[in-house]
Scaffold this motif. Structure first.
Motif, PDB file in Angstrom:
ATOM      1  N   CYS A 141     -42.622 -16.009  59.196  1.00  0.00           N
ATOM      2  CA  CYS A 141     -43.835 -15.576  59.891  1.00  0.00           C
ATOM      3  C   CYS A 141     -44.585 -16.773  60.460  1.00  0.00           C
ATOM      4  N   LEU A 168     -43.880  -7.961  62.082  1.00  0.00           N
ATOM      5  CA  LEU A 168     -43.678  -8.259  60.666  1.00  0.00           C
ATOM      6  C   LEU A 168     -42.270  -7.905  60.204  1.00  0.00           C
ATOM      7  N   GLY A 171     -39.800 -10.723  60.335  1.00  0.00           N
ATOM      8  CA  GLY A 171     -39.910 -11.694  59.250  1.00  0.00           C
ATOM      9  C   GLY A 171     -39.246 -11.206  57.982  1.00  0.00           C
TER      10      GLY A 171
END
Length: 280
Positions: A141, A168, A171
């Motif tokens: 991230c 997200l 990641g």
């Protein structure tokens, strides 16, 4: 393919941040190689160096990832014409910057340096593996939030749950790939009868990379690319949560394959006590 917005293709590349990504990332890789060589000499194994090289070479398959996950490396000049990036090849219409290789090494091989030996010696359990997973998700991230937030590249697809401009779920998938590659690589390290057997990591890396991203990531890939107007926000949310859940299942499953018998740090100055497969 064919979904690339023209405004994304003509988005100007931030030249300052391109230089930072290029030179800083390759500088970090140089430091990692020095550390890997020193660790390898001390433990008499090429494992760490080969893991780094395998990740770097694996970056040549990045265009497949870019097409599946709607990733575009900015290459346009101020007027929108291409040619501003430090690119070395193109596939599927997606140009590839030279720092993809250094980025792969940093993102995907670092865990082999700090967790590889612990796994080998049976000193990393389920909780420790989930800790590594969390560390790698956070590192991914951090790395990619900077890249996508400073005009170097973008994930232009209809992702949900973005942090700044970074999805997200990407990641989480990258953290899962790191754990998968590291555990499988160490298990091979424990089993090979010679250092030559560790060259199989060059095959293991793309296998684990696409298993995690294209296998576990399949729900979100398909959801974002559904035809007929079915790629809706609720559908993508469901697929995103499903992918994240599957990642947790994968990490938990991998913990079952961790060596369970601690052997302690093996003395490396006694040839007859060296671990199998670590002779140069």
């Amino acid at each position: 393919m064919g979904r690339m917005p023209i405004d994304v293709m003509q988005h100007p590349l931030d030249l300052v941040w391109q230089s930072i990504f290029t030179w800083l990332s390759w500088g970090i890789v140089a430091v990692m190689l020095v550390v890997a060589v020193q660790m390898g000499r001390k433990q008499r194994t090429p494992f760490y160096v080969i893991a780094i090289l395998a990740a770097g070479v694996g970056a040549y398959a990045e265009p497949l990832y870019d097409v599946a996950f709607d990733l575009w490396f900015y290459d346009a000049q101020a007027g929108g014409a291409p040619g501003a990036g430090y690119m070395h090849f193109s596939a599927f219409g997606v140009v590839q910057p030279i720092w993809t290789h250094s980025g792969y090494v940093i993102l995907y091989a670092t865990a082999c340096l700090y967790a590889g030996r612990r796994i080998y010696e049976g000193r990393l359990g389920r909780r420790g593996l989930f800790t590594v997973w969390g560390i790698e998700i956070a590192a991914s991230c951090l790395f990619e939030i900077i890249g996508t937030g400073t005009g170097v590249y973008t994930y232009y697809g209809p992702f949900v749950a973005r942090i700044w401009n970074y999805p997200l779920v990407i990641g989480v998938l990258e953290g899962t790939q790191v754990v998968l590659f590291t555990v499988v690589a160490v298990l091979i390290w424990r089993q090979v009868s010679s250092a030559w057997g560790l060259l199989s990591l060059f095959v293991v890396f793309p296998m684990t990379f696409f298993a995690a991203n294209f296998g576990v990531g399949a729900p979100v890939i398909i959801a974002m690319h559904l035809d007929g107007g079915h790629a809706t926000v609720p559908v993508i949310w469901i697929a995103t949560l499903a992918t994240i859940g599957l990642c947790a299942v994968v990490v938990n499953g991998l913990s079952r394959f961790l060596p369970q018998t601690p052997v302690g740090p093996l003395p490396v100055d006694l040839p007859d006590r060296a671990p199998a497969g670590t002779s140069l």
